[in-house]
Design a protein around this motif. Sequence first.
Motif, mmCIF file in Angstrom:
data_model
loop_
_atom_site.group_PDB
_atom_site.id
_atom_site.type_symbol
_atom_site.label_atom_id
_atom_site.label_comp_id
_atom_site.label_asym_id
_atom_site.label_seq_id
_atom_site.Cartn_x
_atom_site.Cartn_y
_atom_site.Cartn_z
ATOM 1 N N SER A 318 0.809 -1.118 0.094
ATOM 2 C CA SER A 318 0.047 0.058 -0.126
ATOM 3 C C SER A 318 0.605 1.130 0.059
ATOM 4 C CB SER A 318 -0.892 -0.041 1.124
ATOM 5 O OG SER A 318 -0.278 -0.051 2.563
ATOM 6 N N ALA A 319 2.139 1.120 0.341
ATOM 7 C CA ALA A 319 2.813 2.279 0.359
ATOM 8 C C ALA A 319 4.438 1.835 -0.473
ATOM 9 C CB ALA A 319 2.877 3.009 1.468
ATOM 10 N N PRO A 320 5.236 2.800 -0.701
ATOM 11 C CA PRO A 320 6.536 2.481 -1.249
ATOM 12 C C PRO A 320 7.470 1.955 0.067
ATOM 13 C CG PRO A 320 5.906 4.255 -2.343
ATOM 14 C CD PRO A 320 4.658 4.113 -1.389
ATOM 15 N N ASP A 321 6.874 2.587 0.992
ATOM 16 C CA ASP A 321 7.976 2.273 2.329
ATOM 17 C C ASP A 321 7.929 0.785 2.725
ATOM 18 O OD1 ASP A 321 8.280 4.858 2.760
ATOM 19 O OD2 ASP A 321 6.794 5.183 4.010
ATOM 20 N N GLN A 322 6.918 0.185 2.030
ATOM 21 C CA GLN A 322 6.867 -1.526 2.241
ATOM 22 C C GLN A 322 7.494 -2.411 1.297
ATOM 23 O OE1 GLN A 322 2.347 -1.873 2.429
ATOM 24 N NE2 GLN A 322 2.264 -0.553 4.030
ATOM 25 N N LEU A 323 8.063 -1.714 0.380
ATOM 26 C CA LEU A 323 8.743 -2.463 -0.708
ATOM 27 C C LEU A 323 9.929 -3.374 -0.115
ATOM 28 C CD1 LEU A 323 8.746 0.061 -3.595
ATOM 29 C CD2 LEU A 323 7.521 -1.937 -3.753
ATOM 30 N N MET A 324 10.504 -2.857 0.702
ATOM 31 C CA MET A 324 11.750 -3.596 1.122
ATOM 32 C C MET A 324 11.386 -4.929 1.984
ATOM 33 S SD MET A 324 14.887 -2.795 -0.040
ATOM 34 C CE MET A 324 16.157 -3.194 1.453
ATOM 35 N N PRO A 325 10.416 -4.609 2.982
ATOM 36 C CA PRO A 325 10.108 -5.948 3.446
ATOM 37 C C PRO A 325 9.247 -6.712 2.771
ATOM 38 C CG PRO A 325 9.303 -3.858 4.611
ATOM 39 C CD PRO A 325 9.881 -3.570 3.448
ATOM 40 N N TYR A 326 8.560 -6.470 1.316
ATOM 41 C CA TYR A 326 7.974 -7.282 0.533
ATOM 42 C C TYR A 326 9.116 -8.221 -0.136
ATOM 43 C CZ TYR A 326 5.295 -8.632 -3.544
ATOM 44 O OH TYR A 326 4.632 -9.492 -4.563
ATOM 45 N N MET A 327 10.420 -7.451 -0.639
ATOM 46 C CA MET A 327 11.178 -7.952 -1.131
ATOM 47 C C MET A 327 12.056 -9.190 -0.278
ATOM 48 S SD MET A 327 14.356 -6.823 -3.663
ATOM 49 C CE MET A 327 15.537 -6.257 -2.273
ATOM 50 N N VAL A 328 12.076 -8.716 0.969
ATOM 51 C CA VAL A 328 12.598 -9.707 1.947
ATOM 52 C C VAL A 328 11.911 -11.122 2.181
ATOM 53 C CG1 VAL A 328 13.099 -9.852 4.424
ATOM 54 C CG2 VAL A 328 13.986 -8.000 3.455
ATOM 55 N N ILE A 329 10.607 -10.959 2.136
ATOM 56 C CA ILE A 329 9.843 -11.911 2.266
ATOM 57 C C ILE A 329 9.953 -12.756 1.085
ATOM 58 C CG2 ILE A 329 7.289 -12.738 2.597
ATOM 59 C CD1 ILE A 329 9.024 -12.093 5.179
ATOM 60 N N ASP A 330 9.894 -12.028 -0.044
ATOM 61 C CA ASP A 330 9.899 -12.768 -1.330
ATOM 62 C C ASP A 330 11.352 -13.499 -1.698
ATOM 63 O OD1 ASP A 330 9.475 -13.393 -4.010
ATOM 64 O OD2 ASP A 330 9.497 -11.527 -4.769
ATOM 65 N N MET A 331 12.388 -12.972 -0.990
ATOM 66 C CA MET A 331 13.621 -13.710 -1.682
ATOM 67 C C MET A 331 14.317 -14.334 -0.472
ATOM 68 S SD MET A 331 15.118 -10.522 -4.341
ATOM 69 C CE MET A 331 16.176 -11.762 -4.746
ATOM 70 N N LEU A 332 14.075 -13.787 0.750
ATOM 71 C CA LEU A 332 14.994 -14.501 1.723
ATOM 72 C C LEU A 332 14.237 -15.495 2.862
ATOM 73 C CD1 LEU A 332 16.726 -11.372 3.231
ATOM 74 C CD2 LEU A 332 17.394 -13.030 1.347
ATOM 75 N N THR A 333 13.075 -15.901 2.615
ATOM 76 C CA THR A 333 12.264 -16.966 3.347
ATOM 77 C C THR A 333 13.143 -18.321 3.240
ATOM 78 O OG1 THR A 333 10.635 -17.165 1.553
ATOM 79 C CG2 THR A 333 10.231 -15.605 3.640
ATOM 80 N N ASP A 334 13.656 -18.627 2.201
ATOM 81 C CA ASP A 334 14.260 -19.892 1.966
ATOM 82 C C ASP A 334 15.609 -19.939 2.835
ATOM 83 O OD1 ASP A 334 12.411 -20.554 0.101
ATOM 84 O OD2 ASP A 334 13.585 -20.165 -1.426
ATOM 85 N N TYR A 335 15.869 -18.970 3.415
ATOM 86 C CA TYR A 335 17.256 -18.789 4.198
ATOM 87 C C TYR A 335 16.756 -18.439 5.611
ATOM 88 C CZ TYR A 335 19.363 -18.664 -0.169
ATOM 89 O OH TYR A 335 19.750 -18.750 -1.751
ATOM 90 N N PRO A 336 16.333 -19.302 6.514
ATOM 91 C CA PRO A 336 15.855 -19.191 7.937
ATOM 92 C C PRO A 336 17.007 -18.238 8.588
ATOM 93 C CG PRO A 336 15.659 -21.437 7.121
ATOM 94 C CD PRO A 336 16.530 -20.810 6.320
ATOM 95 N N GLY A 337 16.502 -17.180 9.344
ATOM 96 C CA GLY A 337 17.302 -16.423 10.151
ATOM 97 C C GLY A 337 17.629 -15.078 9.522
ATOM 98 N N LEU A 338 17.627 -14.893 7.894
ATOM 99 C CA LEU A 338 18.012 -13.897 7.457
ATOM 100 C C LEU A 338 16.959 -12.615 7.397
ATOM 101 C CD1 LEU A 338 20.108 -14.921 4.372
ATOM 102 C CD2 LEU A 338 20.824 -13.928 6.449
ATOM 103 N N PRO A 339 15.340 -13.075 7.153
ATOM 104 C CA PRO A 339 14.448 -12.317 7.228
ATOM 105 C C PRO A 339 14.476 -11.541 8.624
ATOM 106 C CG PRO A 339 13.953 -14.251 6.008
ATOM 107 C CD PRO A 339 15.227 -14.439 6.714
ATOM 108 N N GLY A 340 14.840 -12.592 9.836
ATOM 109 C CA GLY A 340 14.902 -11.745 11.082
ATOM 110 C C GLY A 340 15.774 -11.038 11.170
ATOM 111 N N LEU A 341 16.994 -11.251 10.469
ATOM 112 C CA LEU A 341 18.163 -10.253 10.444
ATOM 113 C C LEU A 341 17.860 -8.959 9.986
ATOM 114 C CD1 LEU A 341 21.158 -9.777 11.288
ATOM 115 C CD2 LEU A 341 21.823 -10.674 9.017
ATOM 116 N N PHE A 342 17.053 -9.026 8.872
ATOM 117 C CA PHE A 342 16.792 -7.799 8.247
ATOM 118 C C PHE A 342 15.854 -6.847 9.224
ATOM 119 C CE2 PHE A 342 13.776 -5.358 5.680
ATOM 120 C CZ PHE A 342 14.744 -4.292 5.229
#
Length: 624
Positions: A318-342
């Motif tokens: 709903s806002a550009p400020d949410q693009l980075m969290p969106y990409m993190v969930i899109d690309m890092l969920t296969d690497y447990p711990g990395l989304p949490g690090l971000f």
Amino acid sequence: MSGDSLMSGSLVVADYVVFALMLVVSAAVGFYYAWVSRSQESSTDFLIAGRRLTALPVSLSLTASFMSSITVLSNPAEVYCYGAIFVYFGLAYILAMVVISEVFLPVFYRLALISTYEYLELRFNRATRLLGTVLFIVQTILYTGIVIYGPALALSQVTDLDLWSGIISTGIVCTLYCTLGGLKAVVWTDVFQIGVMLAGYLAVIIRSVISQGGVVTVISDSQQGGRLNLLDFDINPQRRHTFWTTVIGGTFGYITVYGTNQSQVQRYVSCKSITHARVALYINLLGLFSFLLGSVFAGMCLYSVYKNCDPWTAGLVSAPDQLMPYMVIDMLTDYPGLPGLFFASVYSGSLSTVSSSINALAAVTLEDFIKPYTNMSEKHLFWMSKGLSFFYGVLCITMGRLASVMGGMMQAGVIVSGVIGGPLLGLFTLGILCPLANSKGALSGLVSGLAASLCVSLEALMYPSPPTMTRPLSLTTEGCNFTTTHSLNWTTTALPTESSSITTAPLQNSDNKQLAENWHSPSYLYFCLIGAVTSVSVGVIVSLFTGGWRAREESRLSFMKEDTTTYHIFLFFKNRVMRRAGKHHLTKNGEKKVGNINAAFCDTEMAFTGSIPTFIPSNGNYFL
């Protein structure tokens, strides 16, 4: 790519472990310094660490407190939507640090003030001090609300934690270690958190680069998409971002933050010497550059990944400020711990800034509103400073909820800082650089600057700049394999990205009409400059008409050339040149006199008083 599945993603156990570890370490620092300093019950130790800190931790703390969740979330989105011209803020960093190191820092350090606004009473009067303090408190509470809102927004997009719960959790942890450990806890927690922030950025960047096939691919995609728009030297002040708006507007904005804002000034005056304070400022530059380049490249990665399927236009965020969290969930969920690090890095950015604000708010309230009007003992002042830290922590949590209606975080943060910070910058500039300025001129300048910057910002909010001035770059959903044209849900005040059809005749006529109506609405980066220049101009004029030219102020309250690094560098080279010239002169004289003087005698005169005769050797003869 499935839009529905992406937003339903959540963190796994490893992510929560990383996230919790960051919180535990941050809280532990507060408990540690509360225990270590349990025998010290001094408000000075609590608020400015007894002025015993060294350059390195202070420099990292300066960087961490400036690089908030706004940096982590909004700066990459800014590059994604408007291009990498954002990188010119690096020049603004350099110019601002030089001015602060040479002009503002020496005055504040020499006076050894806990509250920056105490200077205003020493230089002008108490009314100016109190008004400046009130404006700072309002500015800081509003800005802190925006910063708390950032990580709560990010977490609400990927977990079951709602927005209000995220805001409360951010504020509670921060309030805890601020109240327990004071400035020492804040500084050393910042040192830890800046490492977490860099690690979170690197995790996203490295994964994106690998996914896209290398750095060259990311740069090439950005070039083809018009994101490397570095050659924009348009001098039109209405343009949102050009070379001139970022460098000139950015310089004044950063001088405001680092030169007059209590949160930052309180840090470098806590150093053990002025040399440590100066070194801290310049080491801080390295941290600022690291985050600037990281955020710009993260924005380029964001565009490279979504160049054919923009999540914002498609309604997935709903806002550009949410693009980075969106990409993190899109690309890092296969690497447990990395989304949490971000998300820990986002949270760290928020904690570092909020803790600085809480500590600064407690300091100015104690020094400007309590100490001058009470006779409390040092022990009572110490506990009062802790109570104020707790109070402002709760207040900032409350303001965080209100920040959700302020739209894009980066622009909202800059506007809040510029509208109030600009006039305050003008006020301090009057005091330090204008010996003729008096209290009447100072108050008039401050009120006028505030009115000017407020009018300009309200005008810009009521009549947003047309796309011809903001120049949003094109985005597309042509590569998406789902249809969400019915689900557009823009809730931010930022403009939706315009497509290339922006040049059609009807829209162009509308834009021209709006442009004619809003010719006086400059880039938001100039709000601070407008407030500062208005304050100084009105202040000087009023001072001249009210007898300011007859005033004589203490030299310690004004800029002195002896305080500057450049002056000492000049003296150093001047002395070197003079010594070399002197040696050369003596050598020439010695060579000229060889063979003409009897070595048995010397060329010095011996004058004796009283009855003893005076002997003056000349050509080997004695004269009585």
